[in-house]
Scaffold this motif. Structure first.
Motif, PDB file in Angstrom:
ATOM      1  N   MET A   1       0.846  -1.194   0.000  1.00  0.00           N
ATOM      2  CA  MET A   1       0.000   0.000   0.000  1.00  0.00           C
ATOM      3  C   MET A   1       0.888   1.253   0.000  1.00  0.00           C
ATOM      4  SD  MET A   1      -2.477   1.569   2.866  1.00  0.00           S
ATOM      5  CE  MET A   1      -1.013   1.680   3.834  1.00  0.00           C
ATOM      6  N   ALA A   2       0.555   2.156  -0.899  1.00  0.00           N
ATOM      7  CA  ALA A   2       1.387   3.362  -0.990  1.00  0.00           C
ATOM      8  C   ALA A   2       1.007   4.354   0.102  1.00  0.00           C
ATOM      9  CB  ALA A   2       1.195   4.008  -2.355  1.00  0.00           C
ATOM     10  N   GLY A   3       2.030   4.823   0.804  1.00  0.00           N
ATOM     11  CA  GLY A   3       1.772   5.743   1.910  1.00  0.00           C
ATOM     12  C   GLY A   3       1.461   7.156   1.429  1.00  0.00           C
ATOM     13  N   ARG A   4       0.619   7.795   2.180  1.00  0.00           N
ATOM     14  CA  ARG A   4       0.301   9.196   1.880  1.00  0.00           C
ATOM     15  C   ARG A   4       0.937  10.093   2.928  1.00  0.00           C
ATOM     16  NH1 ARG A   4      -3.627   9.883  -1.927  1.00  0.00           N
ATOM     17  NH2 ARG A   4      -4.296   7.894  -2.783  1.00  0.00           N
ATOM     18  N   ILE A   5       1.186  11.323   2.534  1.00  0.00           N
ATOM     19  CA  ILE A   5       1.848  12.254   3.449  1.00  0.00           C
ATOM     20  C   ILE A   5       0.887  12.630   4.579  1.00  0.00           C
ATOM     21  CG2 ILE A   5       2.799  14.576   3.672  1.00  0.00           C
ATOM     22  CD1 ILE A   5       4.032  14.208   0.916  1.00  0.00           C
ATOM     23  N   ALA A   6       1.331  12.369   5.805  1.00  0.00           N
ATOM     24  CA  ALA A   6       0.498  12.679   6.974  1.00  0.00           C
ATOM     25  C   ALA A   6       0.959  13.974   7.633  1.00  0.00           C
ATOM     26  CB  ALA A   6       0.559  11.530   7.976  1.00  0.00           C
ATOM     27  N   ALA A   7       2.276  14.197   7.678  1.00  0.00           N
ATOM     28  CA  ALA A   7       2.791  15.403   8.350  1.00  0.00           C
ATOM     29  C   ALA A   7       4.161  15.767   7.788  1.00  0.00           C
ATOM     30  CB  ALA A   7       2.907  15.142   9.853  1.00  0.00           C
ATOM     31  N   ILE A   8       4.427  17.059   7.795  1.00  0.00           N
ATOM     32  CA  ILE A   8       5.754  17.535   7.381  1.00  0.00           C
ATOM     33  C   ILE A   8       6.261  18.494   8.453  1.00  0.00           C
ATOM     34  CG2 ILE A   8       7.091  18.742   5.624  1.00  0.00           C
ATOM     35  CD1 ILE A   8       5.014  17.990   3.560  1.00  0.00           C
ATOM     36  N   ALA A   9       7.428  18.170   8.995  1.00  0.00           N
ATOM     37  CA  ALA A   9       8.032  19.048  10.003  1.00  0.00           C
ATOM     38  C   ALA A   9       9.313  19.636   9.437  1.00  0.00           C
ATOM     39  CB  ALA A   9       8.336  18.244  11.265  1.00  0.00           C
ATOM     40  N   ARG A  66      12.066  31.753   8.066  1.00  0.00           N
ATOM     41  CA  ARG A  66      11.007  32.014   7.082  1.00  0.00           C
ATOM     42  C   ARG A  66      10.821  30.793   6.167  1.00  0.00           C
ATOM     43  NH1 ARG A  66       6.696  34.548   7.420  1.00  0.00           N
ATOM     44  NH2 ARG A  66       5.850  33.027   5.977  1.00  0.00           N
ATOM     45  N   ALA A  67      11.944  30.227   5.747  1.00  0.00           N
ATOM     46  CA  ALA A  67      11.868  29.024   4.894  1.00  0.00           C
ATOM     47  C   ALA A  67      11.218  27.873   5.658  1.00  0.00           C
ATOM     48  CB  ALA A  67      13.273  28.626   4.415  1.00  0.00           C
ATOM     49  N   VAL A  68      11.578  27.743   6.929  1.00  0.00           N
ATOM     50  CA  VAL A  68      10.994  26.695   7.765  1.00  0.00           C
ATOM     51  C   VAL A  68       9.482  26.909   7.876  1.00  0.00           C
ATOM     52  CG1 VAL A  68      10.833  25.915  10.177  1.00  0.00           C
ATOM     53  CG2 VAL A  68      13.071  26.106   9.063  1.00  0.00           C
ATOM     54  N   ALA A  69       9.082  28.161   8.100  1.00  0.00           N
ATOM     55  CA  ALA A  69       7.648  28.462   8.203  1.00  0.00           C
ATOM     56  C   ALA A  69       6.948  28.191   6.868  1.00  0.00           C
ATOM     57  CB  ALA A  69       7.448  29.916   8.626  1.00  0.00           C
ATOM     58  N   ASN A  70       7.645  28.441   5.763  1.00  0.00           N
ATOM     59  CA  ASN A  70       7.043  28.152   4.455  1.00  0.00           C
ATOM     60  C   ASN A  70       6.773  26.653   4.289  1.00  0.00           C
ATOM     61  OD1 ASN A  70       6.961  30.815   3.739  1.00  0.00           O
ATOM     62  ND2 ASN A  70       8.841  30.766   2.509  1.00  0.00           N
ATOM     63  N   VAL A  71       7.664  25.846   4.842  1.00  0.00           N
ATOM     64  CA  VAL A  71       7.433  24.392   4.790  1.00  0.00           C
ATOM     65  C   VAL A  71       6.214  24.023   5.621  1.00  0.00           C
ATOM     66  CG1 VAL A  71       8.340  22.115   5.430  1.00  0.00           C
ATOM     67  CG2 VAL A  71       9.860  23.821   4.387  1.00  0.00           C
ATOM     68  N   THR A  72       6.190  24.484   6.854  1.00  0.00           N
ATOM     69  CA  THR A  72       5.132  24.010   7.759  1.00  0.00           C
ATOM     70  C   THR A  72       3.785  24.678   7.489  1.00  0.00           C
ATOM     71  OG1 THR A  72       5.929  25.608   9.387  1.00  0.00           O
ATOM     72  CG2 THR A  72       6.711  23.346   9.603  1.00  0.00           C
ATOM     73  N   ASP A  73       3.813  25.952   7.079  1.00  0.00           N
ATOM     74  CA  ASP A  73       2.545  26.685   6.953  1.00  0.00           C
ATOM     75  C   ASP A  73       1.977  26.703   5.531  1.00  0.00           C
ATOM     76  OD1 ASP A  73       3.212  27.178   9.523  1.00  0.00           O
ATOM     77  OD2 ASP A  73       3.615  29.316   9.277  1.00  0.00           O
ATOM     78  N   VAL A  74       2.848  26.584   4.532  1.00  0.00           N
ATOM     79  CA  VAL A  74       2.368  26.689   3.147  1.00  0.00           C
ATOM     80  C   VAL A  74       2.456  25.344   2.422  1.00  0.00           C
ATOM     81  CG1 VAL A  74       2.611  27.924   0.951  1.00  0.00           C
ATOM     82  CG2 VAL A  74       3.188  29.087   3.107  1.00  0.00           C
ATOM     83  N   ILE A  75       3.635  24.729   2.463  1.00  0.00           N
ATOM     84  CA  ILE A  75       3.820  23.496   1.690  1.00  0.00           C
ATOM     85  C   ILE A  75       3.099  22.315   2.344  1.00  0.00           C
ATOM     86  CG2 ILE A  75       5.530  21.843   0.821  1.00  0.00           C
ATOM     87  CD1 ILE A  75       7.513  24.199   0.584  1.00  0.00           C
TER      88      ILE A  75
END
Ligand code: PGA
Ligand code: ZN
Length: 417
Positions: A1-9, A66-75
């Motif tokens: 079964m292919a996994g789906r993205i649950a969380a990105i930190a 800012r880049a970190v926030a872009n990962v967690t808040d936007v991407i």
């Protein structure tokens, strides 16, 4: 079964120069996860995708909050629920979030962290080693396991070594059959070179990529020293060991000339080409990267006409892992190899596209680290999966460089079995 993205930190960590960089963890709903850490260049090409840096006081402006926030808040919200194994879909979704030139809004550092961590998570889920996962998912037309030759930068100059000399990198390319023997050869030469320098009362401290950084007069002196070190190590010049150069010429190209401060003179493009031609006759130089500046296209054409049949001419700042620039090079007869640095372009999919384009036109591939690195070894697996001819990962000192050579040896053992 292919996994789906649950969380990105994402987190701010330090790179090998002590500057902030982005680390990302992608977790799947199956329980698998993958991490990546993004490198950073010092002699960056003008046409690279942009890193997002905070500016201001923290870390001299180099913070990546800012880049970190872009990962967690936007991407992260945009990718949640997507299948991690569909790299093309993940990357194109990210591209729709930032249509600014050079990915300046979200930052190529934010995007690449997610792109690589997702690939790792998907690989971990399959329980395959990363290089095998990348091969079966992204390089389906490649067969066999011929491993890349190390390009080992054991003498550093330019922006990586306080401009002790103008040319940035003097590399040895060990020609032995196995990765373990290549690494051994390179490391032995590195140590002998250190003793030669010490005898000349030169410092044996190292530059950003772990090579020595002596203050020499002129840019040919390192080649003479390398030749001495190879012989004194008991290896045959040309047979066992070849040389690679990365002058990183964009860094000292000013007003239409190449300004060589350590030689107190400036050379025009054609004088640079003549110099390379003379050196190729004198030393076993197999590769020259960025021998000319990133927008000196007509110069590159002449360089390729003169040396392209005998020397691997690698475009780094010239191509910046970008298919548009590579296509221009192919159309104009410029260079015959590409340096591949995932963070120059910002996603794994685009990186692989550049590698495929290169391959389909007979251009060789050198997968490369940056001068600011972490212990992440993703590039090694990428080089093996895409059957790059070369892996460029610095010298035989500094943990972040050695981690790559150690990974290469580990993979070599696995594919030999
Ligand atoms: P950089 O240099 O990582 O500092 O940009 C490496 C290179 O020019 O190959
Ligand atoms: Zn380079």
């Amino acid at each position: 079964m292919a996994g789906r993205i649950a969380a990105i930190a994402a987190r701010e960590i330090l790179d090998s120069r002590g500057n902030p960089t982005v680390a990302v963890t992608v977790a799947l709903d199956t329980g698998a996860s993958g991490c990546s850490a993004v490198p950073a260049g010092a002699s960056r090409g003008q046409h690279e995708a942009r890193e997002r840096r905070d500016g201001g006081k923290r870390f001299g402006g180099l913070g990546v909050r800012r880049a970190v926030a872009n990962v967690t808040d936007v991407i992260a919200p945009a990718l949640r629920g997507l299948p991690a194994a569909d790299q093309a879909m993940l990357d194109s979704r990210m591209l729709t979030l930032d249509t600014s030139p050079g990915k300046a809004k979200l930052g190529a550092n934010a995007m690449l962290g997610v792109s690589l961590a997702a690939a790792r998570a998907a690989a971990n889920e399959t329980k395959l080693p990363l290089y095998r996962y990348l091969r079966q998912s992204l390089f389906t037309d490649v067969t066999g396991w011929s491993l890349p030759t190390p390009m080992a930068n054991i003498l550093n100059g330019g922006a990586h070594a306080g401009w002790s000399i103008d040319f940035q990198e003097f590399m040895v390319l060990p020609q032995q059959r196995s990765a373990a023997e290549q690494v051994r050869c390179g490391a032995e030469i590195f140590h002998v070179l250190g003793r030669l320098l010490a005898r000349r009362e030169q410092p044996v401290t190292v530059g950003d990529e772990g090579g020595y950084a002596p203050r020499l007069s002129g840019n040919e002196a390192p080649l003479k020293l390398l030749a001495l070190a190879v012989r004194a190590s008991g290896y045959r010049l040309g047979r066992d060991v070849r040389f690679g150069l990365d002058p990183a010429a964009s860094e000292f190209y000013r007003g239409g000339v190449y300004r060589l401060r350590s030689e107190r003179r400036s050379l025009h493009t054609d004088a640079m080409i003549l110099r390379y031609r003379a050196w190729v006759k004198k030393y076993p130089i197999a590769t020259i990267e960025d021998g000319l500046s990133e927008d000196d296209w007509s110069g590159w054409q002449r360089l390729t006409a003169v040396l392209g049949k005998t020397v691997t001419l690698v475009g780094d700042d010239l191509f910046v892992t970008n298919t548009t620039r590579l296509q221009r090079g192919i159309d104009q007869g410029v260079a015959n190899a590409i340096l591949v640095k995932p963070n120059q372009v910002g996603t794994l999919t685009e990186t692989v596209a550049a590698m495929r384009l290169a391959r389909s036109h007979g251009y060789q591939i050198a997968v490369s680290h940056r001068s600011g690195e972490t212990t992440d070894t993703f590039i090694v697996d990428l080089a093996v999966a895409g059957q790059a001819e070369y892996l460029k990962a610095g010298s035989f000192s500094r943990g972040e460089r050695v981690a790559k050579w150690n990974r290469l040896m580990a993979i070599a053992e696995q594919v030999a079995d």
